[in-house]
Design an enzyme around this catalytic site. Structure first.
Site, mmCIF file in Angstrom:
data_model
loop_
_atom_site.group_PDB
_atom_site.id
_atom_site.type_symbol
_atom_site.label_atom_id
_atom_site.label_comp_id
_atom_site.label_asym_id
_atom_site.label_seq_id
_atom_site.Cartn_x
_atom_site.Cartn_y
_atom_site.Cartn_z
ATOM 1 C CE LYS A 191 -2.892 2.672 3.071
ATOM 2 N NZ LYS A 191 -3.957 2.660 4.177
ATOM 3 C CD GLU B 217 -5.421 8.757 10.596
ATOM 4 O OE1 GLU B 217 -5.749 9.159 9.207
ATOM 5 O OE2 GLU B 217 -4.922 7.632 10.470
HETATM 6 C C1 LIG Z 1 -3.987 10.893 3.074
HETATM 7 C C2 LIG Z 1 -5.077 11.279 3.382
HETATM 8 O O1 LIG Z 1 -6.046 10.591 3.992
HETATM 9 C C3 LIG Z 1 -5.643 9.298 4.954
HETATM 10 C C4 LIG Z 1 -6.606 9.112 5.931
HETATM 11 C C5 LIG Z 1 -7.988 8.582 5.828
HETATM 12 C C6 LIG Z 1 -8.336 7.804 4.710
HETATM 13 C C7 LIG Z 1 -7.361 7.698 3.824
HETATM 14 C C8 LIG Z 1 -7.704 6.988 2.427
HETATM 15 O O2 LIG Z 1 -8.886 6.219 2.363
HETATM 16 O O3 LIG Z 1 -7.070 6.715 1.762
HETATM 17 C C9 LIG Z 1 -5.894 8.125 3.681
HETATM 18 O O4 LIG Z 1 -5.334 6.943 4.061
HETATM 19 C C10 LIG Z 1 -5.710 12.628 3.296
HETATM 20 O O5 LIG Z 1 -6.869 13.063 3.778
HETATM 21 O O6 LIG Z 1 -4.816 13.413 2.661
#
Ligand SMILES: C=C(O[C@H]1C=CC=C(C(=O)O)[C@@H]1O)C(=O)O
Length: 473
Positions: A223, A268
């Site tokens: 990932k 987060e």
């Molecule tokens: C990298 C970001 O989100 C991260 C946090 C939550 C969900 C995410 C996703 O589903 O891709 C990302 O990992 C951003 O908001 O710029």
């Protein structure tokens, strides 16, 4: 230039700006004074209202509670791989050398520094811990004010010494409330905001997703979180405090943060440490939504997200890497079932992990151990970090880095600086960021649309979205 001049009380010296390594060796001496504000002292104002119309502000507000601050008594800076540890040592030495009075002894009272940390060890952006001149805080038990000034020379360090001259807290609060009520209405935007391309245009970013997928399919990583940026010039100069008020009203369940020009509304929580108890919220897996979606459309999206194999795999990798990082630091780690987090612009798969921290590990050491998580970098961390550097085409600066606060005994709260932007000069253009977790089976168009959805909080607050899409109340 925007709104009000930077906050500095008359007669106060210029902020003390020190390299963290220097401060650890020869710590500055500050004096902190915390007092409880009487019930009703905020006069119906929300914490973020105190920042309206102002620049040089700090913010850490969640559901109307938290900390807001003005001015700078001290700025500690560091760069490179040792930046978090250098800042931790400098803050510890500063606290040890300082005086304070804090009759409340609650999370966020007494000596507090707020910080913003660059995503990458190789970033040109400075990571800082900053002590505001004034903090106003509020929790479920009431409100307080802390002021920080340079301590007089001489006398023994520590909490037992006499405080230096501090401003009268009642008079200072009255002044803040008066300035806030006189600030221009934050509601309407006058001109049209200009949104310009950042490091990559949309076609190049989709191509970067393609290359990343190929490298993952060849086995390089499982990932990788790729981000992009746009440059937004608001139609009128917007003071940072005004942007924060809009973010806080539209996204109250997020942490509305601002430190040293880095600001946003992050959902987060990297970690909260209080009484040795740790909480960390892991988000990964996203469905885009529109503020005008009906409840049944939202329920459909939620069912789709919870059943999506790709999003569940993405979430599982982020959750496992957080648990793995916390295990050696905690005597107990608990990770109940994941749940669905609803925000005005997106739905996320979320896991709240809790633990009891072993020994005397403080929040900044934990931040150092957890960052960068798989939610913002990828799995495995080293390979994902290399791909990001090679394909993203930008220095993320403090985007996706830790942002938060630390108190006198090393506890505090730190989020990941997502749904965010950086302002180089007050009232000037804002570099807005959005990213997403790329998996070997990701669709580049979908991922691009997801970054747009994640930029919506900042674009809305900057007046760069049609009003129906801002989520503003
Ligand atoms: C990298 C970001 O989100 C991260 C946090 C939550 C969900 C995410 C996703 O589903 O891709 C990302 O990992 C951003 O908001 O710029």
């Amino acid at each position: 230039m925007s709104g009000a001049a930077p906050f500095r009380r008359p007669g106060t010296p210029r902020p003390l700006t020190l390299a963290a390594a220097e401060a650890a060796a020869r710590p500055p001496r500050l004096s902190f004074l915390t007092t409880a504000l009487p019930p009703g002292a905020l006069d119906g104002a929300e914490l973020l209202d105190l920042l309206t119309g102002r620049d040089d502000v700090v913010s850490w507000v969640h559901e109307g509670r938290g900390l807001v601050g003005l001015g700078r008594a001290l700025v500690l800076g560091a760069r490179g791989a040792g930046r978090i540890e250098e800042l931790r040592r400098a803050w510890r030495a500063t606290v040890y050398a300082s005086w304070w009075r804090d009759p409340l002894v609650r999370p966020g009272t007494g000596p507090v520094a707020v910080g913003t940390i660059a995503f990458s060890d190789r970033s040109a952006a400075e990571s800082v811990l900053l002590v505001p001149e004034v903090i106003v805080g509020a929790d479920e038990s009431g409100a307080w004010m802390t002021t920080a000034v340079r301590a007089p020379v001489g006398g023994a360090p520590g909490a037992g010494g006499a405080p230096a001259e501090h401003p009268d807290h009642g008079a200072l609060l009255a002044e803040l409330l008066e300035t806030a009520s006189a600030a221009p209405e934050a509601g309407a935007d006058r001109g049209r905001a200009l949104v310009e391309l950042g490091a990559l245009d949309e076609a190049d970013w989709r191509a970067a997703v393609d290359v990343t997928r190929e490298r993952m399919r060849a086995g390089e990583a499982r990932k990788v979180v790729l981000a992009r940026d746009v440059l937004v010039t608001p139609g009128q100069a917007l003071p940072t405090g005004t942007i924060l008020g809009r973010l806080g009203r539209a996204y109250p369940s997020c942490w509305t943060f601002a430190v040293d020009g880095m600001l946003g509304a992050s959902p987060e929580m990297l970690l909260r440490l209080a009484g040795r108890r740790l909480t960390s919220r892991v988000l990964a897996g996203t469905a885009r939504r529109h503020p005008s979606d009906t409840p049944s459309r939202t329920a459909e999206l939620a069912a789709w997200l919870e059943g999506s194999e790709k999003n569940n795999r993405e979430h599982a990798l982020a959750r496992a890497s957080a648990i793995e990082a916390l295990m050696p630091l905690c005597s107990v780690v608990e990770a109940p079932e994941r749940f669905l987090l609803e925000l005005p612009n997106v739905l996320h798969l979320a896991s709240d992990i809790t633990g009891v921290v072993a020994g005397d590990t403080g929040a900044l050491s934990l931040v150092g151990a957890l960052h960068p998580t798989a939610a913002v970098c990828g799995t495995p961390r080293g390979a994902a970090g290399r791909i990001i550097e090679e394909v993203e085409g930008m220095d993320r600066g403090r985007y996706a880095g830790p942002v938060g606060w630390v108190d006198w005994h090393g506890e505090g709260e730190w989020c990941i600086a997502l749904r965010s932007g950086s302002i180089a000069a007050p009232g000037g253009p804002v570099r807005v960021f959005g990213g997403g977790g790329i998996m070997p089976d990701s669709d580049p168009d979908d991922e691009l649309a997801e970054t747009r959805a994640k930029m919506r909080p900042m674009l809305g607050a900057l007046g760069a979205l049609p009003i129906a899409e801002t989520g503003r109340k």
